[in-house]
Design a protein around this motif. Structure first.
Motif, PDB file in Angstrom:
ATOM      1  N   SER A  55       7.748  41.217 -34.540  1.00 34.35           N
ATOM      2  CA  SER A  55       7.025  41.710 -35.725  1.00 34.35           C
ATOM      3  C   SER A  55       6.624  43.165 -35.531  1.00 34.35           C
ATOM      4  O   SER A  55       6.772  43.978 -36.453  1.00 34.35           O
ATOM      5  N   ALA A  56       6.104  43.502 -34.344  1.00 34.29           N
ATOM      6  CA  ALA A  56       5.696  44.886 -34.078  1.00 34.29           C
ATOM      7  C   ALA A  56       6.894  45.829 -34.148  1.00 34.29           C
ATOM      8  O   ALA A  56       6.815  46.915 -34.720  1.00 34.29           O
ATOM      9  N   ILE A 113       5.263  38.034 -31.926  1.00 33.00           N
ATOM     10  CA  ILE A 113       4.443  39.257 -32.033  1.00 33.00           C
ATOM     11  C   ILE A 113       5.297  40.481 -31.695  1.00 33.00           C
ATOM     12  O   ILE A 113       5.244  41.510 -32.379  1.00 33.00           O
ATOM     13  N   ALA A 120       6.020  41.900 -41.813  1.00 36.50           N
ATOM     14  CA  ALA A 120       6.121  43.041 -40.880  1.00 36.50           C
ATOM     15  C   ALA A 120       7.224  43.989 -41.334  1.00 36.50           C
ATOM     16  O   ALA A 120       7.068  45.208 -41.296  1.00 36.50           O
ATOM     17  N   SER A 131       2.189  46.559 -24.805  1.00 36.58           N
ATOM     18  CA  SER A 131       1.055  47.330 -25.333  1.00 36.58           C
ATOM     19  C   SER A 131       1.248  48.821 -25.074  1.00 36.58           C
ATOM     20  O   SER A 131       0.895  49.648 -25.903  1.00 36.58           O
ATOM     21  N   ASP A 182      10.740  48.663 -29.204  1.00 34.01           N
ATOM     22  CA  ASP A 182       9.360  48.210 -29.062  1.00 34.01           C
ATOM     23  C   ASP A 182       9.252  46.706 -28.818  1.00 34.01           C
ATOM     24  O   ASP A 182       8.160  46.205 -28.571  1.00 34.01           O
ATOM     25  N   TRP A 198       3.630  50.025 -27.752  1.00 28.10           N
ATOM     26  CA  TRP A 198       3.017  50.077 -29.082  1.00 28.10           C
ATOM     27  C   TRP A 198       2.055  51.249 -29.201  1.00 28.10           C
ATOM     28  O   TRP A 198       1.919  51.819 -30.278  1.00 28.10           O
ATOM     29  N   TYR A 224       7.832  46.340 -37.659  1.00 31.39           N
ATOM     30  CA  TYR A 224       6.848  47.192 -38.327  1.00 31.39           C
ATOM     31  C   TYR A 224       7.073  48.665 -37.957  1.00 31.39           C
ATOM     32  O   TYR A 224       7.066  49.525 -38.827  1.00 31.39           O
TER      33      TYR A 224
END
Lengths: 393, 72
Positions: free
Chosen positions: A311-312, A308, A21, B24, A321, B27, A315
């Motif tokens: 990692s996001a 997750i 990531a 979400s 985030d 993102w 990234y």
């Protein structure tokens, strides 16, 4: 044995995912400031660099054939809450500010929305370079506000100096008094925790722990709003902090918590210093409830969820985030409606089961589980090595 | 199923859903954000355009009102 293999594979596999990531995020980010500056206004064309952080463009003429008026653009970067925050200012020949814009930021979107919603940016267009308005920071989002205001002043002064012979911009203030107080408070609280876990004070440990939890809630939670979260961890891992952040207190908190964990082999931060954990425990003591069952599927789901999220964030190169903890909402009332609902649910849940967020879903707990795996692995490795040395001798 | 066990499962599910929705949302914003895009631009021109548009609406409504009063 089978469980050990699964844990080992998952631990190394998640390291691989994080590295992937981070690498992919690095390839994605293209720090093309000229492209960003060209996007500030469709009316400004032919943007060319004049020097470091300075550009010149042309304002599109109203009639064809007329020459375009020159526009000077400067950018400045100041440390925001979650990393560097870049702003740009455009000024015409009349020394009047035409546009102000936020070029890039890694601060939490809710904080930025609050600052922009309060009209901080709206106060600058139309003002003269030699008479910029004095704008106050927005309460509850002081670090983001100060980064924006300071950046606009610096960028404007840069144009003034380069094009109109005005005095040079003042150097940015490095550390405020409040920031030093935050760092001192974090150091003192961690020193107190280490003292508390000394064998000599075993008799008063229970009472002292309660006292420390109260002090930590009031100081770190209510007063200073300093609590490390998944965003602090991402900030540390992504290396964004090397380019400057407005407050290093949460990072210091994280580093000290890791050190204390490695020294004492206990997660003392969560048990004693975490303000949100302390509030949950305090509520639980009212009803005298016991901890919820922590099944392995619950543990693994929360771990995968945290992986997750990190990692996001790696990234997107945006630590904000990764944030889904309601710490900001609990003590500063800043966050989305979903985080508000989550906070209310945790408060009510704390009256039924002990520390529901910590036990069921907190990513910080997952992080210390992960750290514990590697620490135990290292201890086993050293033990095996010592035994082998003894056998040889 | 015991009451506490049921509450635990419900809390876990709620934590999962709320946190998942929160992430979400973030993102989606990050996905939309292109490296070349600029956020929160405040411009002198935008304000003047808005003012001009307002004036146009005022004139037409005034003319209509005058005509109506003359006819009446």
């Amino acid at each position: 044995m089978r469980r050990q293999i699964i844990e080992r594979t998952a631990a190394w596999g998640s390291l691989l995912v994080l590295a992937l990531a981070w690498t992919m995020g690095g390839a994605r980010v293209q720090e093309d400031d000229a492209a960003r500056i060209g996007n500030i206004s469709p009316e400004i064309v032919s943007v060319t660099p004049l020097g470091k952080d300075m550009f010149q463009g042309e304002k599109q003429p109203k009639r064809q054939g007329e020459p375009g008026a020159p526009v000077y653009i400067a950018q400045a970067t100041r440390p925001g809450y979650g990393g560097p925050l870049g702003v740009a200012v455009t000024v015409g020949e009349n020394k009047i500010i035409g546009q102000v814009a936020i070029l890039h930021s890694t601060d939490t979107a809710t904080y930025l929305d609050k600052v922009v919603g309060e009209g901080i940016l709206d106060k600058f267009p139309g003002s003269r370079l030699d008479n910029l308005p004095n704008v106050d920071a927005v309460s509850g989002a002081t670090l983001s506000s100060n980064a924006i205001i300071g950046g606009i002043h610096e960028a404007a002064a840069r144009i003034g100096q380069a094009r109109f012979g005005m005095p040079a911009p003042p150097p940015p203030v490095r550390a405020s008094e409040k920031e030093l107080v935050k760092l001192a408070a974090v150091l003192l609280l961690f020193a107190s925790v280490l003292t508390l876990w000394n064998k000599r004070v075993r008799q008063v440990r229970k009472r002292a722990r309660t006292g420390l939890m109260v002090v930590s809630t009031l100081v770190l939670g209510v007063w200073l709003g300093t609590q490390f979260s998944l965003s602090s961890l991402t900030l540390l891992m992504s290396g964004v902090w090397t380019r400057g952040v407005a407050s290093y207190a949460a990072l210091l908190c994280l580093v000290l918590a890791i050190l204390v964990f490695l020294i004492t082999r206990k997660n003392l931060y969560c048990a004693t210093l975490c303000p949100f954990g302390a509030v949950q425990e305090g509520l639980g003591r009212i009803t005298g409830c016991s901890p919820p069952p922590r099944h392995s599927w619950i543990v693994w789901t929360s771990r995968i969820f945290a992986l997750i999220a990190i990692s996001a964030a790696l990234y997107f190169r945006n630590p904000a985030d990764a944030v889904y903890e309601p710490f900001g909402m609990a003590f500063n009332l800043i966050g989305s409606d979903l985080l508000f609902a989550l906070t209310i649910l945790i408060v009510i849940g704390s009256l039924v089961v002990k520390r529901p967020w910590c036990r069921l879903f907190c990513p910080v707990t997952c992080f210390f589980d992960y750290l514990g795996f590697f620490r135990n692995g290292w201890a086993r490795f050293r033990k095996r090595k010592t035994r082998a040395m003894k056998e040889v001798s | 199923m015991k009451f506490r066990k049921m509450i635990t499962y419900m809390l876990f599910l709620a934590f999962f859903l709320l946190s998942g929705m929160e992430l979400s949302r973030k993102w989606m914003v990050s996905l939309e954000r292109d490296t070349a895009s600029v956020r929160y631009v405040r411009s002198l021109e935008i304000e003047t355009v808005q003012k001009k548009e307002k004036k146009k609406i005022d004139y037409s409504s005034l003319l209509n009102a005058n005509k109506m009063s003359k006819d009446g």
